[in-house]
Design an enzyme around this catalytic site. Structure first.
Site, PDB file in Angstrom:
ATOM      1  N   ARG A  58       0.806  -1.223   0.000  1.00 31.49           N
ATOM      2  CA  ARG A  58       0.000   0.000   0.000  1.00 31.49           C
ATOM      3  C   ARG A  58       0.840   1.274   0.000  1.00 31.49           C
ATOM      4  O   ARG A  58       0.636   2.175  -0.808  1.00 31.49           O
ATOM      5  CB  ARG A  58      -0.937   0.028   1.230  1.00 31.49           C
ATOM      6  CG  ARG A  58      -2.157  -0.837   1.093  1.00 31.49           C
ATOM      7  CD  ARG A  58      -2.561  -1.417   2.442  1.00 31.49           C
ATOM      8  NE  ARG A  58      -1.580  -2.425   2.800  1.00 31.49           N
ATOM      9  CZ  ARG A  58      -1.703  -3.717   2.483  1.00 31.49           C
ATOM     10  NH1 ARG A  58      -2.815  -4.117   1.916  1.00 31.49           N
ATOM     11  NH2 ARG A  58      -0.765  -4.590   2.763  1.00 31.49           N
ATOM     12  N   THR A  59       1.805   1.350   0.913  1.00 32.40           N
ATOM     13  CA  THR A  59       2.522   2.622   1.092  1.00 32.40           C
ATOM     14  C   THR A  59       3.373   2.936  -0.137  1.00 32.40           C
ATOM     15  O   THR A  59       3.330   4.041  -0.662  1.00 32.40           O
ATOM     16  CB  THR A  59       3.386   2.560   2.363  1.00 32.40           C
ATOM     17  OG1 THR A  59       2.582   2.051   3.432  1.00 32.40           O
ATOM     18  CG2 THR A  59       3.914   3.928   2.733  1.00 32.40           C
ATOM     19  N   LYS A  86      26.033  -5.360  -1.333  1.00 27.51           N
ATOM     20  CA  LYS A  86      27.485  -5.532  -1.511  1.00 27.51           C
ATOM     21  C   LYS A  86      28.264  -4.946  -0.349  1.00 27.51           C
ATOM     22  O   LYS A  86      29.490  -4.861  -0.388  1.00 27.51           O
ATOM     23  CB  LYS A  86      27.934  -4.854  -2.810  1.00 27.51           C
ATOM     24  CG  LYS A  86      27.244  -5.361  -4.060  1.00 27.51           C
ATOM     25  CD  LYS A  86      27.699  -4.535  -5.267  1.00 27.51           C
ATOM     26  CE  LYS A  86      26.776  -4.690  -6.447  1.00 27.51           C
ATOM     27  NZ  LYS A  86      26.974  -3.641  -7.451  1.00 27.51           N
ATOM     28  N   ARG A 108      11.285   3.710   4.096  1.00 27.77           N
ATOM     29  CA  ARG A 108      10.800   2.760   5.110  1.00 27.77           C
ATOM     30  C   ARG A 108      11.996   1.953   5.563  1.00 27.77           C
ATOM     31  O   ARG A 108      12.787   1.480   4.735  1.00 27.77           O
ATOM     32  CB  ARG A 108       9.725   1.846   4.526  1.00 27.77           C
ATOM     33  CG  ARG A 108       9.379   0.695   5.468  1.00 27.77           C
ATOM     34  CD  ARG A 108       8.195  -0.094   4.996  1.00 27.77           C
ATOM     35  NE  ARG A 108       6.952   0.635   5.206  1.00 27.77           N
ATOM     36  CZ  ARG A 108       5.738   0.119   5.047  1.00 27.77           C
ATOM     37  NH1 ARG A 108       5.609  -1.140   4.652  1.00 27.77           N
ATOM     38  NH2 ARG A 108       4.655   0.832   5.252  1.00 27.77           N
ATOM     39  N   HIS A 136       4.447   5.522  11.906  1.00 29.69           N
ATOM     40  CA  HIS A 136       4.038   5.404  10.501  1.00 29.69           C
ATOM     41  C   HIS A 136       3.109   6.600  10.266  1.00 29.69           C
ATOM     42  O   HIS A 136       1.885   6.450  10.172  1.00 29.69           O
ATOM     43  CB  HIS A 136       3.325   4.070  10.289  1.00 29.69           C
ATOM     44  CG  HIS A 136       3.108   3.685   8.850  1.00 29.69           C
ATOM     45  ND1 HIS A 136       3.279   4.566   7.787  1.00 29.69           N
ATOM     46  CD2 HIS A 136       2.726   2.495   8.291  1.00 29.69           C
ATOM     47  CE1 HIS A 136       3.010   3.943   6.651  1.00 29.69           C
ATOM     48  NE2 HIS A 136       2.680   2.693   6.928  1.00 29.69           N
TER      49      HIS A 136
END
Ligand code: CP
Length: 312
Positions: A58-59, A86, A108, A136
């Protein structure tokens, strides 16, 4: 009022006026998504990086759609497809991205505080799309928008948040947001999933879900965040569903005009029964639709905002 903040890091640092301005802006921009041609030139020439270190449907998608509807260029990268695999550090990674002169980064991350750390070091805007168990903020904003749209107000409402409160950044942001806007919040769930001292957020607690939902105008069910629990905090999903899940029988005790919310993803049959999630009181997909409008509003506002000394 003029928007002044460079970054959107948490609900805690947003004032009542700022939250009101975000919700009003989102309400105005929502109509763009209903047009046959869902695009305006407002952010033409702006570059938005979507940097997701954790899974998201969703986000990430709604930020991407929001950027495109405003004509910004959006680029999606993840930890697994970047040179972080890496051994490059997060800060080296974002400094290299900064050299490409983007305007906004949506991030996020599984660690609480990462967006705040980056915002202090970067010259472009940072928007927190969820940091660990901390906050959030964009989810809470779309939740408040949905409730205000359906109920006409936030002040004076009673919001029950039920489930895994301990591991939920959604719960934290919503406790801060709804109480700030004049609603009262009651939390419920197993004692092992409710942090002690949470009342300091200005919320009340009950371990009996029936008590939480009885007088609620809004019932927000939360997923059990197994990925953040060291050891499971409950014996079985079956027992959890019996004791704390929202099913049709429990819903009978709720108000006639209650709103049922869930930030997603849903575990059907665990915290919420399918008949409730898909039933007439559910506004779960309205939340998702409003997520695009809220993220359009945030991209628009921070694009015109100045560096905010408070977040330095
Ligand atoms: N509500 C929410 O944050 O959903 P995603 O994890 O799919 O983005």
């Amino acid at each position: 009022m003029q928007w002044m903040k460079k970054d959107i890091l948490d609900i805690q640092s947003l004032s009542v006026e700022e939250i009101g301005m975000i919700l009003d802006t989102a309400e105005n921009l929502k109509e763009i998504s209903q047009r046959p041609i869902k695009k305006v030139p407002t952010l033409r020439g702006k570059t938005v990086i979507l940097f997701f270190h954790e899974a998201s449907t969703r986000t990430r998608t709604s930020f991407d759609i929001a950027a495109k509807r405003l004509s910004a260029d959006s680029i999606s990268i993840s930890a697994t497809t970047s040179s972080i695999v890496k051994g490059e550090t997060l800060i080296d990674t974002v400094k290299n991205l900064e050299a490409m002169n983007p305007d906004i980064m949506v991030i996020r991350h599984a660690c609480s505080g990462v967006p705040h750390m980056l915002a202090r070091q970067l010259h472009f805007s940072v928007i927190n799309a969820g940091d660990g168990t901390h906050e959030h903020p964009t989810q809470a904003l779309l939740d408040m928008m949905t409730v205000r749209e359906k109920k006409g107000r936030l002040e004076g409402l009673r919001v029950a948040i039920v489930g895994d409160i301990s591991h939920s950044r959604v719960a934290r942001s919503n406790c801060l947001g709804f109480t700030k806007m004049g609603a009262s919040v009651i939390l419920s769930g197993p004692p092992t999933m409710i942090p002690s001292g949470i009342e300091s957020f200005g919320v009340s607690v009950t371990y009996r879900v029936e008590e939480a939902i009885r007088d609620a105008d809004v019932i927000m069910m939360l997923r059990i965040q197994k990925e953040r629990q060291g050891a499971f905090s409950f014996p079985s999903e079956r027992e959890y569903a019996q004791l704390f899940g929202l099913n049709l029988k429990r819903l009978e005790k709720a108000k006639d005009d209650v709103l049922i919310m869930h930030p997603g993803p849903i575990n059907r049959g665990v915290e919420i029964a399918p008949a409730v999630a898909d039933g007439p009181f559910s506004v779960i997909l309205d939340q998702v639709a409003n997520g695009v409008a809220i993220r359009m509003a945030l991209l628009y506002l921070v694009s015109g905002g100045k560096r905010n000394v408070d977040t330095d």
